[in-house]
Design a protein around this motif. Structure first.
Motif, PDB file in Angstrom:
ATOM      1  N   ASP A 134       6.752   8.424  -7.965  1.00 27.88           N
ATOM      2  CA  ASP A 134       8.038   7.845  -7.576  1.00 27.88           C
ATOM      3  C   ASP A 134       8.379   6.684  -8.515  1.00 27.88           C
ATOM      4  N   ARG A 135       9.544   6.746  -9.164  1.00 25.19           N
ATOM      5  CA  ARG A 135       9.863   5.765 -10.208  1.00 25.19           C
ATOM      6  C   ARG A 135      10.062   4.361  -9.638  1.00 25.19           C
ATOM      7  N   TYR A 147       5.317  -0.062 -15.861  1.00 25.01           N
ATOM      8  CA  TYR A 147       6.717  -0.208 -16.274  1.00 25.01           C
ATOM      9  C   TYR A 147       7.132   0.958 -17.180  1.00 25.01           C
ATOM     10  N   LEU A 148       6.248   1.342 -18.090  1.00 22.56           N
ATOM     11  CA  LEU A 148       6.569   2.425 -19.018  1.00 22.56           C
ATOM     12  C   LEU A 148       6.769   3.745 -18.272  1.00 22.56           C
ATOM     13  N   GLN A 149       5.883   4.026 -17.325  1.00 25.94           N
ATOM     14  CA  GLN A 149       6.034   5.251 -16.534  1.00 25.94           C
ATOM     15  C   GLN A 149       7.344   5.227 -15.745  1.00 25.94           C
ATOM     16  N   ALA A 150       7.641   4.090 -15.129  1.00 23.40           N
ATOM     17  CA  ALA A 150       8.864   3.964 -14.336  1.00 23.40           C
ATOM     18  C   ALA A 150      10.101   4.076 -15.222  1.00 23.40           C
ATOM     19  N   ALA A 151      10.064   3.396 -16.382  1.00 24.18           N
ATOM     20  CA  ALA A 151      11.215   3.414 -17.285  1.00 24.18           C
ATOM     21  C   ALA A 151      11.445   4.810 -17.850  1.00 24.18           C
ATOM     22  N   THR A 152      10.377   5.503 -18.172  1.00 28.63           N
ATOM     23  CA  THR A 152      10.486   6.865 -18.693  1.00 28.63           C
ATOM     24  C   THR A 152      11.143   7.778 -17.660  1.00 28.63           C
ATOM     25  N   ALA A 153      10.897   7.461 -16.389  1.00 27.16           N
ATOM     26  CA  ALA A 153      11.514   8.224 -15.298  1.00 27.16           C
ATOM     27  C   ALA A 153      12.928   7.747 -14.980  1.00 27.16           C
ATOM     28  N   GLY A 154      13.377   6.670 -15.665  1.00 28.52           N
ATOM     29  CA  GLY A 154      14.755   6.221 -15.511  1.00 28.52           C
ATOM     30  C   GLY A 154      14.971   5.016 -14.625  1.00 28.52           C
ATOM     31  N   GLU A 155      13.904   4.289 -14.243  1.00 29.76           N
ATOM     32  CA  GLU A 155      14.079   3.106 -13.394  1.00 29.76           C
ATOM     33  C   GLU A 155      14.627   1.967 -14.254  1.00 29.76           C
ATOM     34  N   PRO A 156      15.851   1.459 -13.968  1.00 26.61           N
ATOM     35  CA  PRO A 156      16.499   0.519 -14.891  1.00 26.61           C
ATOM     36  C   PRO A 156      15.823  -0.835 -15.016  1.00 26.61           C
ATOM     37  N   HIS A 157      15.245  -1.373 -13.918  1.00 31.40           N
ATOM     38  CA  HIS A 157      14.598  -2.677 -14.018  1.00 31.40           C
ATOM     39  C   HIS A 157      13.305  -2.591 -14.833  1.00 31.40           C
ATOM     40  N   ALA A 158      12.652  -1.440 -14.783  1.00 34.72           N
ATOM     41  CA  ALA A 158      11.483  -1.242 -15.646  1.00 34.72           C
ATOM     42  C   ALA A 158      11.919  -1.203 -17.106  1.00 34.72           C
ATOM     43  N   CYS A 159      13.081  -0.574 -17.368  1.00 37.76           N
ATOM     44  CA  CYS A 159      13.630  -0.584 -18.732  1.00 37.76           C
ATOM     45  C   CYS A 159      13.881  -2.015 -19.188  1.00 37.76           C
ATOM     46  N   LEU A 160      14.390  -2.833 -18.285  1.00 37.79           N
ATOM     47  CA  LEU A 160      14.641  -4.244 -18.600  1.00 37.79           C
ATOM     48  C   LEU A 160      13.343  -4.952 -18.970  1.00 37.79           C
ATOM     49  N   GLY A 183       0.812  -1.217   0.000  1.00 35.46           N
ATOM     50  CA  GLY A 183       0.000   0.000   0.000  1.00 35.46           C
ATOM     51  C   GLY A 183       0.844   1.264   0.000  1.00 35.46           C
ATOM     52  N   SER A 184       1.966   1.247   0.720  1.00 39.72           N
ATOM     53  CA  SER A 184       2.822   2.436   0.764  1.00 39.72           C
ATOM     54  C   SER A 184       3.439   2.713  -0.599  1.00 39.72           C
ATOM     55  N   TYR A 185       3.758   1.641  -1.341  1.00 41.90           N
ATOM     56  CA  TYR A 185       4.315   1.828  -2.685  1.00 41.90           C
ATOM     57  C   TYR A 185       3.248   2.327  -3.653  1.00 41.90           C
ATOM     58  N   THR A 186       2.012   1.892  -3.447  1.00 42.90           N
ATOM     59  CA  THR A 186       0.924   2.374  -4.294  1.00 42.90           C
ATOM     60  C   THR A 186       0.762   3.882  -4.142  1.00 42.90           C
ATOM     61  N   GLN A 187       0.858   4.370  -2.909  1.00 44.02           N
ATOM     62  CA  GLN A 187       0.751   5.810  -2.656  1.00 44.02           C
ATOM     63  C   GLN A 187       1.914   6.571  -3.286  1.00 44.02           C
ATOM     64  N   LYS A 188       3.104   6.039  -3.155  1.00 46.43           N
ATOM     65  CA  LYS A 188       4.274   6.692  -3.740  1.00 46.43           C
ATOM     66  C   LYS A 188       4.199   6.686  -5.271  1.00 46.43           C
ATOM     67  N   ALA A 189       3.669   5.589  -5.830  1.00 48.27           N
ATOM     68  CA  ALA A 189       3.532   5.513  -7.283  1.00 48.27           C
ATOM     69  C   ALA A 189       2.583   6.587  -7.793  1.00 48.27           C
ATOM     70  N   ALA A 190       1.512   6.817  -7.040  1.00 48.95           N
ATOM     71  CA  ALA A 190       0.546   7.848  -7.421  1.00 48.95           C
ATOM     72  C   ALA A 190       1.193   9.229  -7.443  1.00 48.95           C
TER      73      ALA A 190
END
Length: 259
Positions: free
Chosen positions: A73-74, A101-114, A63-70
């Motif tokens: 946070d990449r 994954y696309l939102q995270a990767a666009t923000a530079g998160e490397p595992h999402a890019c993977l 739940g805490s990650y869901t809030q940060k994602a909103a």
């Protein structure tokens, strides 16, 4: 006697069906693990997963990650993507996972890019672009995959050489964090590329030494046969007709000296 035989056959059939049922049940929940996840716990549904950095994600903290994602946070966007990919407290939905994954990767998160690099609904060039971003973040798995894509699909030996060498350099920089099987594969494939004439400015001695190093890290039948070929044909090492097949047994190869 006939009834005993029939009963025995019935028990065998029931046993086979029971075992098959267990196997099918296991297959039903085996939806595939994201590439940046080390493990997942499954009991009819996913109850937790562990990231490559060791963090354990479950119902108590998702739940805490869901809030940060909103909030954009990449890192959290990637983790929520994994949540939907695996189905932790939500239905499995890989299309929703891909959006995160696309939102995270666009923000530079490397595992999402993977993950986007392994999305086969995307074009090969787009997959390569995302994988190269992950490789820039020193994710060894991406380097190996890029080398194979450039070698086998793009027929680009220069970039294949580049990423095989990066795989090796990444492992040698810190073997405790690297994957020695991937490094061994990179050494072996470099030897193969030299032997087949696909890369220049390397000698048979280099190929032999690459095979030898691969064998030291992760001896397998392919490297063993390659070393056997070298000994049999005098390729990068003193020719030895006596027992080239001994290279199937790892110590016999490792105890020999290169030319």
């Amino acid at each position: 006697m006939r009834r005993l035989i029939q009963e025995h056959i019935r028990l065998i059939v029931v046993t086979i069906l029971t075992v098959a049922g267990v196997a099918l049940s296991a297959m039903a929940v085996n939806i595939g693990r994201p590439h940046g996840v080390k493990s997942q716990s499954v009991n009819k549904q996913v109850v937790c997963f562990t990231l490559s950095d060791g963090r354990r994600i479950d119902s108590s903290n998702i739940g805490s990650y869901t809030q940060k994602a909103a909030a954009g946070d990449r890192d959290a966007l990637y983790i929520v993507g994994v949540q939907h990919h695996l189905g932790l407290d939500v239905p499995v939905d890989k299309s929703v996972a891909a959006q995160y994954y696309l939102q995270a990767a666009t923000a530079g998160e490397p595992h999402a890019c993977l993950e986007l690099g392994y999305d086969y609904d995307r074009s090969l060039d787009e997959r390569i672009a995302w994988m190269e971003k992950a490789a820039d973040a020193d994710i060894q798995q991406t380097m190996t995959e890029l080398a194979q894509i450039y070698r086998d699909q793009k027929r680009d030996n220069e970039n294949a050489l580049k990423y095989y060498r990066l795989t090796i350099e990444n492992y040698n920089a810190d073997p405790t964090k690297g994957d020695k099987t991937m490094a061994a594969g990179a050494y072996r494939n470099l030897g193969n590329m030299i032997k087949s004439g696909n890369i220049k400015d390397y000698s048979p001695d280099d190929a032999f030494n690459y095979y030898r190093r691969a064998h030291e890290l992760d001896p397998d039948q392919y490297t063993s046969y390659s070393l056997g070929y070298c000994y049999e044909n005098g390729y990068g090492v003193e020719q030895d007709y006596t027992e080239p097949s001994l290279c199937i047994t790892p110590p016999n190869c490792l105890n020999r000296s290169p030319a």
